[in-house]
Write a protein that holds these residues in place. Sequence first.
Motif, PDB file in Angstrom:
ATOM      1  N   LEU A 106       0.813  -1.223   0.000  1.00  0.00           N
ATOM      2  CA  LEU A 106       0.000   0.000   0.000  1.00  0.00           C
ATOM      3  C   LEU A 106       0.842   1.266   0.000  1.00  0.00           C
ATOM      4  CD1 LEU A 106      -2.900  -0.928   2.429  1.00  0.00           C
ATOM      5  CD2 LEU A 106      -2.925  -0.863  -0.056  1.00  0.00           C
ATOM      6  N   GLY A 107       2.076   1.178   0.485  1.00  0.00           N
ATOM      7  CA  GLY A 107       2.958   2.338   0.490  1.00  0.00           C
ATOM      8  C   GLY A 107       2.319   3.534   1.160  1.00  0.00           C
ATOM      9  N   GLU A 108       2.220   4.642   0.429  1.00  0.00           N
ATOM     10  CA  GLU A 108       1.657   5.885   0.985  1.00  0.00           C
ATOM     11  C   GLU A 108       0.181   5.756   1.351  1.00  0.00           C
ATOM     12  OE1 GLU A 108       0.447   8.788  -2.496  1.00  0.00           O
ATOM     13  OE2 GLU A 108       2.338   7.773  -2.991  1.00  0.00           O
ATOM     14  N   HIS A 109      -0.469   4.691   0.908  1.00  0.00           N
ATOM     15  CA  HIS A 109      -1.896   4.501   1.175  1.00  0.00           C
ATOM     16  C   HIS A 109      -2.163   3.636   2.406  1.00  0.00           C
ATOM     17  CE1 HIS A 109      -2.596   6.417  -2.638  1.00  0.00           C
ATOM     18  NE2 HIS A 109      -1.812   5.537  -3.218  1.00  0.00           N
ATOM     19  N   ALA A 110      -1.107   3.227   3.101  1.00  0.00           N
ATOM     20  CA  ALA A 110      -1.271   2.371   4.280  1.00  0.00           C
ATOM     21  C   ALA A 110      -2.015   3.075   5.405  1.00  0.00           C
ATOM     22  CB  ALA A 110       0.090   1.881   4.770  1.00  0.00           C
ATOM     23  N   ASP A 111      -1.929   4.392   5.459  1.00  0.00           N
ATOM     24  CA  ASP A 111      -2.602   5.140   6.520  1.00  0.00           C
ATOM     25  C   ASP A 111      -4.038   5.508   6.172  1.00  0.00           C
ATOM     26  OD1 ASP A 111      -0.449   5.134   8.283  1.00  0.00           O
ATOM     27  OD2 ASP A 111       0.455   6.884   7.326  1.00  0.00           O
ATOM     28  N   PRO A 153      -5.449  -0.308   7.547  1.00  0.00           N
ATOM     29  CA  PRO A 153      -4.272  -1.170   7.361  1.00  0.00           C
ATOM     30  C   PRO A 153      -3.096  -0.846   8.280  1.00  0.00           C
ATOM     31  CG  PRO A 153      -5.137  -0.472   5.252  1.00  0.00           C
ATOM     32  CD  PRO A 153      -5.866   0.317   6.303  1.00  0.00           C
ATOM     33  N   ALA A 154      -2.815   0.428   8.508  1.00  0.00           N
ATOM     34  CA  ALA A 154      -1.660   0.789   9.331  1.00  0.00           C
ATOM     35  C   ALA A 154      -1.797   0.223  10.741  1.00  0.00           C
ATOM     36  CB  ALA A 154      -1.494   2.306   9.378  1.00  0.00           C
ATOM     37  N   ALA A 155      -3.008   0.172  11.249  1.00  0.00           N
ATOM     38  CA  ALA A 155      -3.257  -0.351  12.594  1.00  0.00           C
ATOM     39  C   ALA A 155      -3.602  -1.833  12.574  1.00  0.00           C
ATOM     40  CB  ALA A 155      -4.390   0.435  13.252  1.00  0.00           C
ATOM     41  N   ARG A 156      -3.699  -2.423  11.374  1.00  0.00           N
ATOM     42  CA  ARG A 156      -4.129  -3.825  11.226  1.00  0.00           C
ATOM     43  C   ARG A 156      -5.441  -4.042  11.984  1.00  0.00           C
ATOM     44  NH1 ARG A 156      -0.147  -3.396   8.097  1.00  0.00           N
ATOM     45  NH2 ARG A 156       1.428  -4.981   7.830  1.00  0.00           N
ATOM     46  N   GLU A 158      -6.996   5.874  -6.236  1.00  0.00           N
ATOM     47  CA  GLU A 158      -5.613   5.411  -6.231  1.00  0.00           C
ATOM     48  C   GLU A 158      -5.361   4.503  -5.022  1.00  0.00           C
ATOM     49  OE1 GLU A 158      -1.219   7.444  -6.097  1.00  0.00           O
ATOM     50  OE2 GLU A 158      -2.806   8.538  -7.144  1.00  0.00           O
ATOM     51  N   ALA A 159      -5.917   4.869  -3.876  1.00  0.00           N
ATOM     52  CA  ALA A 159      -5.772   4.033  -2.678  1.00  0.00           C
ATOM     53  C   ALA A 159      -6.470   2.694  -2.869  1.00  0.00           C
ATOM     54  CB  ALA A 159      -6.342   4.760  -1.459  1.00  0.00           C
ATOM     55  N   MET A 160      -7.661   2.714  -3.474  1.00  0.00           N
ATOM     56  CA  MET A 160      -8.394   1.469  -3.687  1.00  0.00           C
ATOM     57  C   MET A 160      -7.657   0.582  -4.691  1.00  0.00           C
ATOM     58  SD  MET A 160     -10.917  -0.096  -2.356  1.00  0.00           S
ATOM     59  CE  MET A 160     -12.097   0.990  -1.602  1.00  0.00           C
ATOM     60  N   LEU A 161      -7.053   1.177  -5.706  1.00  0.00           N
ATOM     61  CA  LEU A 161      -6.273   0.405  -6.668  1.00  0.00           C
ATOM     62  C   LEU A 161      -5.046  -0.216  -5.993  1.00  0.00           C
ATOM     63  CD1 LEU A 161      -5.933  -0.544  -9.571  1.00  0.00           C
ATOM     64  CD2 LEU A 161      -4.709   1.583 -10.041  1.00  0.00           C
ATOM     65  N   ALA A 162      -4.410   0.521  -5.107  1.00  0.00           N
ATOM     66  CA  ALA A 162      -3.262  -0.027  -4.370  1.00  0.00           C
ATOM     67  C   ALA A 162      -3.698  -1.213  -3.507  1.00  0.00           C
ATOM     68  CB  ALA A 162      -2.629   1.056  -3.496  1.00  0.00           C
ATOM     69  N   LEU A 163      -4.869  -1.107  -2.886  1.00  0.00           N
ATOM     70  CA  LEU A 163      -5.381  -2.219  -2.082  1.00  0.00           C
ATOM     71  C   LEU A 163      -5.696  -3.420  -2.974  1.00  0.00           C
ATOM     72  CD1 LEU A 163      -6.236  -3.374   0.639  1.00  0.00           C
ATOM     73  CD2 LEU A 163      -8.487  -2.351   0.259  1.00  0.00           C
ATOM     74  N   ARG A 164      -6.294  -3.169  -4.104  1.00  0.00           N
ATOM     75  CA  ARG A 164      -6.609  -4.259  -5.042  1.00  0.00           C
ATOM     76  C   ARG A 164      -5.337  -4.983  -5.465  1.00  0.00           C
ATOM     77  NH1 ARG A 164      -8.426  -3.689 -11.273  1.00  0.00           N
ATOM     78  NH2 ARG A 164      -8.118  -5.860 -11.772  1.00  0.00           N
ATOM     79  N   ASN A 165      -4.288  -4.231  -5.789  1.00  0.00           N
ATOM     80  CA  ASN A 165      -3.021  -4.842  -6.184  1.00  0.00           C
ATOM     81  C   ASN A 165      -2.421  -5.662  -5.047  1.00  0.00           C
ATOM     82  OD1 ASN A 165      -3.182  -3.781  -8.770  1.00  0.00           O
ATOM     83  ND2 ASN A 165      -2.002  -1.963  -8.249  1.00  0.00           N
ATOM     84  N   ALA A 166      -2.524  -5.151  -3.831  1.00  0.00           N
ATOM     85  CA  ALA A 166      -2.015  -5.882  -2.667  1.00  0.00           C
ATOM     86  C   ALA A 166      -2.786  -7.183  -2.478  1.00  0.00           C
ATOM     87  CB  ALA A 166      -2.120  -5.009  -1.418  1.00  0.00           C
ATOM     88  N   LEU A 167      -4.102  -7.134  -2.641  1.00  0.00           N
ATOM     89  CA  LEU A 167      -4.926  -8.342  -2.500  1.00  0.00           C
ATOM     90  C   LEU A 167      -4.612  -9.353  -3.591  1.00  0.00           C
ATOM     91  CD1 LEU A 167      -8.345  -6.711  -1.557  1.00  0.00           C
ATOM     92  CD2 LEU A 167      -6.909  -8.146  -0.081  1.00  0.00           C
TER      93      LEU A 167
END
Length: 181
Positions: free
Chosen positions: A54-59, A77-80, A130-139
Motif C-alpha cells: 500500500l505504500g503511501e496509502h497504508a494510513d 491497514p496501518a493499525a491492522r 488510487e488508494a483502492m487500486l493499491a489495495l486491489r493490487n495488494a490483495l
Amino acid sequence: MPPFFAPFSCRQPMTLPFAMTAPLRFAPLPLIEHATRLVFAQVVRQHPDLFDRLGEHADKRYAFVPTDLPLGFLIEPAARRISVHRKPHLPAADACMGGTFVLLLALLEGQLDGDAVFFSRSLTITGDMEAMLALRNALDDCNIDLPADIALMSGPFAPLVRRAASEIRTRALSGEAARWN
C-alpha cells in the motif's frame, strides 16, 4: 454515505437472502465485530505482507459496504484493524467500495475480475481511487483463500470447515446461487 444498489444476474455472485441477513439487524454489534476481528486477524496472520504494497496509502481508511447487509466494515491497514458499523452510521473513509457481500468476498479472494464488475456497475467505488487500486493490487498478490484461512481456526474440525466453506463459495459464485434466494 450514499446507499449502493447493484443488480445481479445468475452469472454474478448471489445477493444474500433476507432470512440470512435479518438477524444481523438485531445481533449485538460487539458480537459481530468480535467474530469479524477473529477472521480478519487470521487472514492477516496467514498473509502478513497483505498491506505492505500500500505504500503511501497504508494510513488510509477503507470502507466496505455490502448492499445486502445492514452493516459496513472499516479497515485501517496501518493499525491492522477492522471495525463493524451499522448503516447508516458509518465513519468517514478515504475510499469506499460497495457491492453485495459475496461480491466483496470474491474480490478479496481474487475470484472475480474487479474491472468487469466495476464497469458492469455491480460494484461502486468512491473516494480515493488510487488508494483502492493499491489495495486491489495488494490483495491480488496475496492469493487469499478464505475457506483455508478460516479452517485453520477450527482445530480438529478444519477439514470439515474447509470443505463446507469451499462448497458455499462455489455455489455463491455460480448460477446455483440464484436458487438459494
